[in-house]
Design a protein around this motif. Structure first.
Motif, PDB file in Angstrom:
ATOM      1  N   MET A   1     -49.124  54.923 -18.554  1.00  0.00           N
ATOM      2  CA  MET A   1     -49.710  55.120 -19.874  1.00  0.00           C
ATOM      3  C   MET A   1     -48.645  55.240 -20.964  1.00  0.00           C
ATOM      4  O   MET A   1     -48.822  54.748 -22.078  1.00  0.00           O
ATOM      5  CB  MET A   1     -50.598  56.371 -19.881  1.00  0.00           C
ATOM      6  CG  MET A   1     -51.288  56.648 -21.214  1.00  0.00           C
ATOM      7  SD  MET A   1     -52.263  58.168 -21.194  1.00  0.00           S
ATOM      8  CE  MET A   1     -53.594  57.701 -20.073  1.00  0.00           C
ATOM      9  N   ASP A   2     -47.519  55.894 -20.638  1.00  0.00           N
ATOM     10  CA  ASP A   2     -46.467  56.070 -21.635  1.00  0.00           C
ATOM     11  C   ASP A   2     -45.530  54.877 -21.741  1.00  0.00           C
ATOM     12  O   ASP A   2     -44.530  54.923 -22.446  1.00  0.00           O
ATOM     13  CB  ASP A   2     -45.663  57.345 -21.357  1.00  0.00           C
ATOM     14  CG  ASP A   2     -44.863  57.265 -20.061  1.00  0.00           C
ATOM     15  OD1 ASP A   2     -44.950  56.228 -19.350  1.00  0.00           O
ATOM     16  OD2 ASP A   2     -44.138  58.233 -19.748  1.00  0.00           O
ATOM     17  N   GLY A   3     -45.849  53.787 -21.027  1.00  0.00           N
ATOM     18  CA  GLY A   3     -45.046  52.575 -21.098  1.00  0.00           C
ATOM     19  C   GLY A   3     -43.937  52.488 -20.085  1.00  0.00           C
ATOM     20  O   GLY A   3     -43.268  51.449 -19.973  1.00  0.00           O
ATOM     21  N   THR A   4     -43.710  53.545 -19.304  1.00  0.00           N
ATOM     22  CA  THR A   4     -42.632  53.527 -18.319  1.00  0.00           C
ATOM     23  C   THR A   4     -43.034  52.716 -17.093  1.00  0.00           C
ATOM     24  O   THR A   4     -44.218  52.528 -16.798  1.00  0.00           O
ATOM     25  CB  THR A   4     -42.251  54.949 -17.887  1.00  0.00           C
ATOM     26  OG1 THR A   4     -43.416  55.612 -17.355  1.00  0.00           O
ATOM     27  CG2 THR A   4     -41.718  55.742 -19.061  1.00  0.00           C
ATOM     28  N   THR A   5     -42.029  52.256 -16.369  1.00  0.00           N
ATOM     29  CA  THR A   5     -42.259  51.447 -15.169  1.00  0.00           C
ATOM     30  C   THR A   5     -41.405  51.976 -14.021  1.00  0.00           C
ATOM     31  O   THR A   5     -40.798  51.204 -13.272  1.00  0.00           O
ATOM     32  CB  THR A   5     -41.928  49.970 -15.428  1.00  0.00           C
ATOM     33  OG1 THR A   5     -40.565  49.873 -15.903  1.00  0.00           O
ATOM     34  CG2 THR A   5     -42.859  49.352 -16.451  1.00  0.00           C
ATOM     35  N   GLY A   6     -41.366  53.286 -13.886  1.00  0.00           N
ATOM     36  CA  GLY A   6     -40.531  53.873 -12.855  1.00  0.00           C
ATOM     37  C   GLY A   6     -41.177  55.065 -12.172  1.00  0.00           C
ATOM     38  O   GLY A   6     -42.264  55.517 -12.546  1.00  0.00           O
ATOM     39  N   TYR A   7     -40.472  55.583 -11.175  1.00  0.00           N
ATOM     40  CA  TYR A   7     -40.923  56.747 -10.413  1.00  0.00           C
ATOM     41  C   TYR A   7     -39.684  57.436  -9.854  1.00  0.00           C
ATOM     42  O   TYR A   7     -38.556  57.087 -10.235  1.00  0.00           O
ATOM     43  CB  TYR A   7     -41.896  56.335  -9.303  1.00  0.00           C
ATOM     44  CG  TYR A   7     -41.292  55.421  -8.250  1.00  0.00           C
ATOM     45  CD1 TYR A   7     -41.062  55.883  -6.961  1.00  0.00           C
ATOM     46  CD2 TYR A   7     -40.949  54.097  -8.542  1.00  0.00           C
ATOM     47  CE1 TYR A   7     -40.516  55.055  -5.991  1.00  0.00           C
ATOM     48  CE2 TYR A   7     -40.407  53.266  -7.583  1.00  0.00           C
ATOM     49  CZ  TYR A   7     -40.185  53.746  -6.314  1.00  0.00           C
ATOM     50  OH  TYR A   7     -39.633  52.931  -5.363  1.00  0.00           O
ATOM     51  N   TYR A   8     -39.855  58.404  -8.956  1.00  0.00           N
ATOM     52  CA  TYR A   8     -38.725  59.203  -8.509  1.00  0.00           C
ATOM     53  C   TYR A   8     -38.738  59.402  -6.997  1.00  0.00           C
ATOM     54  O   TYR A   8     -39.796  59.581  -6.394  1.00  0.00           O
ATOM     55  CB  TYR A   8     -38.749  60.585  -9.189  1.00  0.00           C
ATOM     56  CG  TYR A   8     -38.714  60.489 -10.690  1.00  0.00           C
ATOM     57  CD1 TYR A   8     -37.514  60.487 -11.382  1.00  0.00           C
ATOM     58  CD2 TYR A   8     -39.903  60.363 -11.424  1.00  0.00           C
ATOM     59  CE1 TYR A   8     -37.484  60.370 -12.763  1.00  0.00           C
ATOM     60  CE2 TYR A   8     -39.882  60.255 -12.799  1.00  0.00           C
ATOM     61  CZ  TYR A   8     -38.673  60.252 -13.465  1.00  0.00           C
ATOM     62  OH  TYR A   8     -38.646  60.118 -14.832  1.00  0.00           O
ATOM     63  N   SER A   9     -37.563  59.380  -6.431  1.00  0.00           N
ATOM     64  CA  SER A   9     -37.401  59.825  -5.049  1.00  0.00           C
ATOM     65  C   SER A   9     -37.265  61.342  -5.078  1.00  0.00           C
ATOM     66  O   SER A   9     -36.615  61.900  -5.970  1.00  0.00           O
ATOM     67  CB  SER A   9     -36.149  59.200  -4.435  1.00  0.00           C
ATOM     68  OG  SER A   9     -35.856  59.811  -3.183  1.00  0.00           O
ATOM     69  N   ILE A  10     -37.879  61.999  -4.128  1.00  0.00           N
ATOM     70  CA  ILE A  10     -37.738  63.450  -4.026  1.00  0.00           C
ATOM     71  C   ILE A  10     -37.463  63.835  -2.579  1.00  0.00           C
ATOM     72  O   ILE A  10     -37.744  63.071  -1.652  1.00  0.00           O
ATOM     73  CB  ILE A  10     -38.999  64.197  -4.519  1.00  0.00           C
ATOM     74  CG1 ILE A  10     -40.236  63.785  -3.704  1.00  0.00           C
ATOM     75  CG2 ILE A  10     -39.216  63.966  -6.006  1.00  0.00           C
ATOM     76  CD1 ILE A  10     -41.483  64.604  -4.020  1.00  0.00           C
TER      77      ILE A  10
ATOM     78  N   GLU B   1     -56.500  64.580 -13.529  1.00  0.00           N
ATOM     79  CA  GLU B   1     -55.435  65.550 -13.774  1.00  0.00           C
ATOM     80  C   GLU B   1     -54.101  64.896 -14.111  1.00  0.00           C
ATOM     81  O   GLU B   1     -53.214  65.547 -14.671  1.00  0.00           O
ATOM     82  CB  GLU B   1     -55.237  66.444 -12.540  1.00  0.00           C
ATOM     83  CG  GLU B   1     -56.418  67.344 -12.215  1.00  0.00           C
ATOM     84  CD  GLU B   1     -57.473  66.635 -11.396  1.00  0.00           C
ATOM     85  OE1 GLU B   1     -57.205  65.485 -10.968  1.00  0.00           O
ATOM     86  OE2 GLU B   1     -58.556  67.220 -11.177  1.00  0.00           O
ATOM     87  N   ASP B   2     -53.927  63.622 -13.771  1.00  0.00           N
ATOM     88  CA  ASP B   2     -52.638  62.954 -13.980  1.00  0.00           C
ATOM     89  C   ASP B   2     -52.416  62.716 -15.474  1.00  0.00           C
ATOM     90  O   ASP B   2     -53.171  61.982 -16.108  1.00  0.00           O
ATOM     91  CB  ASP B   2     -52.630  61.616 -13.227  1.00  0.00           C
ATOM     92  CG  ASP B   2     -51.262  60.957 -13.220  1.00  0.00           C
ATOM     93  OD1 ASP B   2     -50.367  61.413 -13.965  1.00  0.00           O
ATOM     94  OD2 ASP B   2     -51.086  59.973 -12.478  1.00  0.00           O
ATOM     95  N   PRO B   3     -51.365  63.297 -16.056  1.00  0.00           N
ATOM     96  CA  PRO B   3     -51.136  63.131 -17.491  1.00  0.00           C
ATOM     97  C   PRO B   3     -50.554  61.768 -17.863  1.00  0.00           C
ATOM     98  O   PRO B   3     -50.542  61.393 -19.024  1.00  0.00           O
ATOM     99  CB  PRO B   3     -50.129  64.242 -17.808  1.00  0.00           C
ATOM    100  CG  PRO B   3     -49.365  64.409 -16.530  1.00  0.00           C
ATOM    101  CD  PRO B   3     -50.375  64.197 -15.435  1.00  0.00           C
ATOM    102  N   ASN B   4     -50.086  61.027 -16.856  1.00  0.00           N
ATOM    103  CA  ASN B   4     -49.450  59.740 -17.136  1.00  0.00           C
ATOM    104  C   ASN B   4     -49.810  58.724 -16.052  1.00  0.00           C
ATOM    105  O   ASN B   4     -48.965  58.281 -15.281  1.00  0.00           O
ATOM    106  CB  ASN B   4     -47.923  59.916 -17.215  1.00  0.00           C
ATOM    107  CG  ASN B   4     -47.229  58.676 -17.739  1.00  0.00           C
ATOM    108  OD1 ASN B   4     -47.775  57.914 -18.531  1.00  0.00           O
ATOM    109  ND2 ASN B   4     -46.009  58.455 -17.288  1.00  0.00           N
ATOM    110  N   PRO B   5     -51.082  58.331 -15.978  1.00  0.00           N
ATOM    111  CA  PRO B   5     -51.533  57.449 -14.897  1.00  0.00           C
ATOM    112  C   PRO B   5     -51.070  56.003 -15.071  1.00  0.00           C
ATOM    113  O   PRO B   5     -50.672  55.584 -16.160  1.00  0.00           O
ATOM    114  CB  PRO B   5     -53.060  57.538 -15.009  1.00  0.00           C
ATOM    115  CG  PRO B   5     -53.296  57.771 -16.474  1.00  0.00           C
ATOM    116  CD  PRO B   5     -52.174  58.675 -16.907  1.00  0.00           C
TER     117      PRO B   5
END
Length: 306
Positions: free
Chosen positions: A111-120, A272-276
C-alpha cells in the motif's frame, strides 16, 4: 493506396494471429510456487489466481508444488513448468542454473509503494534468547538453501554485518525445510532459533501461523531483523513466446482489481495489516543482480571453507 491499406490490414491480422498462436502450443500452463508453507494452504491461497488465469487466458492452468525450493527451480530449468513465483534467492538460483534463461516480470507492491520485506530470526519468547549474542552456541535452523529470507540474506548478513560465520558461531546449524517447519521447531524446542520472514510487525510467517491456529499467540518473538529485501519475482522461461510472457504477465498484473476477494485470499490480507499487498509492479533482471552476486559469494565461502 488501396493496396497499402490491404497490406497493412493483413499485417495487423497476422500480428494478432501470431499473438494468439502461443495457445496452440501451450494449451496447459503450469506455474510453480515455493514451499514456504504447507501444501494445503499453498494450494488454497493460489487457487483464486489459478482459476482467474484459466478463465482470462482461455487455457488450462495448473499449480506445481514441490517439497523444497529446488524442486520448483529444477522444474523451471528442465522446461517442466512455464512460470514460477520465486523468492529473490530462488530466482537467482534459477538464473544461474539456466545461464540467464529466465525472465522476471512482476513483483509485489504494498500500500505504501514499497516492494520489499525482511528476514528475521525468531526464538521462543520464554527461551531467554533476546538477540543473536544470546543465541551463540545454540541450535539454529535456516529454512531452505534456496530461500532468500530463510537462508541467503541472514547468512550473508551474519558474516558481513554481524561479524560471525553461522557454522562456527552456533552450536548446530541445520535446515528445517520450510519457514513453517522452522517456526514449529522453535515452538517445540527442536531449534533454539530459526530464520524466516515478515513484511512488518503484524504480517509474517509466524503471525499467519498464529492466525491459522497452528501455534499459540505470544510464543514466538523476533530477535533479529535484516535490511529490506527486494520481493521476489514472477519468473518465466526465456524460451517461451514473447506474446505468452506478456499476456500472462498482464493477466497477473490485473488480478488484484479483476478479482479483489480472490486477491485478498492469495495475498493473506487481514484487516489488522497496516500495509497490505495491493498489487504488482513490473521488474527486470537488473533489479536482482545483487542477489545473484550474493549467492555467488555464499557459494564461494562454502567452497573455500572460510
Amino acid at each position: 493506396m488501396k493496396l497499402l491499406t490491404t497490406t497493412a490490414l493483413v499485417a495487423i491480422t497476422a500480428t494478432a494471429a501470431a499473438a494468439e498462436g502461443w495457445k496452440d502450443d501451450y494449451q496447459v500452463l503450469k506455474f510453480g510456487i515455493l514451499s514456504s508453507e504447507n501444501e494445503k494452504d499453498r494450494l488454497m491461497r493460489n487457487e483464486p489466481l489459478r482459476g482467474y488465469l484459466e478463465e482470462t487466458l482461455g487455457v488450462e492452468v495448473e499449480i506445481f508444488t514441490a517439497g523444497n525450493y529446488d524442486g520448483v527451480i529444477q522444474a523451471l530449468s528442465a522446461n517442466q513448468i512455464e512460470i514460477a513465483r520465486l523468492g529473490s534467492s530462488a530466482y537467482a538460483a534459477a538464473f544461474t542454473a539456466t545461464d540467464g534463461g529466465v525472465v522476471p516480470t512482476l513483483t509485489t507492491q504494498k500500500m505504501d509503494g514499497t516492494t520489499g520485506y525482511y528476514s528475521i530470526v525468531v526464538s521462543r519468547c520464554d527461551s531467554g534468547i533476546k538477540n543473536l549474542e544470546d543465541a551463540k552456541g545454540k541450535v539454529h535452523a535456516f529454512a531452505d538453501p534456496d530461500s532468500t529470507s530463510g537462508y541467503a540474506v541472514p547468512y550473508f548478513n551474519m558474516v558481513t554485518r554481524e561479524g560471525f560465520k553461522p557454522e562456527d558461531y552456533f552450536g548446530t546449524v541445520t535446515f528445517s525445510g520450510s519457514h513453517e517447519a522452522g517456526v514449529t521447531g522453535v515452538v517445540n524446542g527442536t531449534f533454539d532459533t530459526a530464520a524466516t520472514y515478515q513484511n512488518n510487525a503484524v504480517d509474517g510467517i509466524f503471525q499467519r501461523m498464529e492466525e491459522k491456529g497452528m501455534i499459540e499467540p505470544g510464543q514466538v518473538c523476533t530477535i533479529w531483523e535484516s535490511p529490506e529485501i527486494t520481493s521476489g519475482p514472477w519468473t518465466f522461461r526465456k524460451n517461451l513466446p514473447e506474446a505468452l510472457i506478456e499476456d500472462v504477465t498482464a493477466a497477473i498484473e490485473e488480478f488484484p482489481t479483476a478479482d479483489l476477494e480472490g486477491y485478498k485470499l492469495y495475498s493473506s490480507w487481514t484487516v489488522e495489516d497496516p500495509n497490505p499487498d495491493t498489487g504488482f509492479v513490473r521488474v527486470n533482471a537488473e533489479r536482482y543482480n545483487w542477489i545473484v552476486d550474493m549467492r555467488a559469494w555464499i557459494k564461494e565461502q562454502r567452497r573455500s571453507g572460510s
